[in-house]
Design a protein around this motif. Structure first.
Motif: not given
Lengths: 242, 242
Positions: A87-91, A95, A140
DNA sequence: TCAAAAGTGTTTAAAGTACACCCATGA
DNA sequence: TCATGGGTGTACTTTAAACACTTTTGA
């Protein structure tokens, strides 16, 4: 406690790392392979991604992982376990929380399921199998995810009988040892391996033999009294009443 | 692949199982305790629940777990690891995916952090600590979650130095052994325990001694070259670039 | 009959367990 | 000086690893 956030813009996806063994020839030892799906849209158009999809409001997480895997590849694994929630923001540009599962499947089951899937009119032209040692460019954070799944598998093989997830109901000790060697990436002594698995009580000898070349090898089957993998106090199906 | 579902109605929450050791008296061995929050609204009004809250769109999962734990209890754990993502359809009246973390904290840090939290004007009147062996009625599936966290802790203590998450920077071997005994729920031989941890290379002896009653015990500290717990190919912070 | 894998036996090393015993300190 | 936990020594058991050896089949 924050009661309201931008949680409406957060979406939940599920994916699966589905592993099986493929033996190129009769001579060489098998390799671990997994199915990937080529992305047909941005972001990461053209890259390869894990099979998956969006979580539906009416289904559980494991259920969604099974469903999306079946929809994209036609596969129904014999073993399925949650790997991690990423759940990293920048993945991802949008979102997205991805709850990822990892699955094991015997290679003969793969062949049967894919044949049935094609017979039912599906032509999964964007699905392709890759050796885990030779992966294509991945979308991703899916490369990281696959390596984590392999680490978990290597880890778990030491204290549970997950390796049996790669094998058909009846198998020889050499086939089981091949699975272990493919997972652990090292050779195992056949004599000591035999004694260890026999002592573990997870195997039941049958009266049948695999009669290829050389001396016939006895076929074994699982002792169904023993769990495939220790999942602690969590039930195999997470959809049980709290 | 289902591209659109009712995913808009799915919300993502985070919770934390925060464990520490509390010693009732000088005589008896310490127990594992954790903070719970009394629910002030339906569902499960009046029951006790894990500290947590909703995931914010601008933060990572681990970040959200730290933030919500700090907001509700004032605690900042020394060790934090993802436990599991719970997502059964019927686990809550509103569809909620809970990504749960488990955390360890030395008891002296708990005291300091709570004192600082109160000094900053917070009065966490709905927060209370409970022994894990004697839990109150719990909301949702939180009882199951806590038992799973304890199982993971017991499991992990065997192959990593997580137990150090319960201890201050300097500690005696008896204090470390007390932590292990509280986790594993059985007595350990002091002599063999000493040799095992000394051989593991995770401890560095200091020149200082704990001088209570009887013979003074040498103080040890962590060898920071060794990771607190093996998390495989996942970085401690999941918020790294894919 | 020979190559090769199936299967058995034996030896050695390492790791874990049990427990007797000495040491150092406060009361 | 004595009770108590800190700390050391040692014998025993279990487990794992290494490897020589016998058995059984197909070619």
């Amino acid at each position: 406690m924050t009661k309201t956030g931008n949680e409406d813009s957060i979406r939940v996806a599920v994916s699966a790392v589905t592993l099986t063994l493929r033996r190129e020839s009769e001579e060489e030892s098998p390799h671990i392979v997994l199915p990937l799906v080529r992305r047909t849209r941005e972001p990461h158009l053209g890259d390869w991604a894990l099979p998956g999809g969006w979580l539906d409001a009416q289904e559980g997480l494991e259920e969604a992982a099974s469903r999306t895997l079946a929809e994209t590849t036609g596969l129904a694994p014999s073993y399925l376990e949650q790997l991690y929630a990423f759940g990293a923001v920048d993945r991802s540009p949008t979102r997205t929380i991805s709850v990822v599962y990892w699955a094991l499947l015997p290679s003969d089951a793969v062949d049967r399921q894919i044949a049935a899937y094609r017979a039912a009119g599906h032509a999964p032209e964007n699905v392709q199998w890759f050796e885990v040692a030779d992966l294509p460019p991945l979308a991703f954070d899916h490369a990281q995810i696959i390596h984590y799944a392999l680490w978990r598998l290597r880890n778990k093989v030491g204290y549970s009988r997950v390796a049996h997830g790669f094998l058909p109901p009846e198998f020889t000790l050499a086939e089981l040892r091949d699975a272990y060697e493919a997972i652990l990436q090292r050779r195992l002594d056949p004599a000591n391996f035999r004694r260890q698995v026999e002592a573990s009580g997870t195997l039941i000898p049958t009266d049948r033999f695999r009669t290829g070349s050389h001396r016939p090898a006895r076929l074994y089957r699982y002792n169904t009294d023993v769990e495939l993998a220790d999942r602690g106090p969590l039930a195999p199906e997470e959809t049980r009443t709290p």
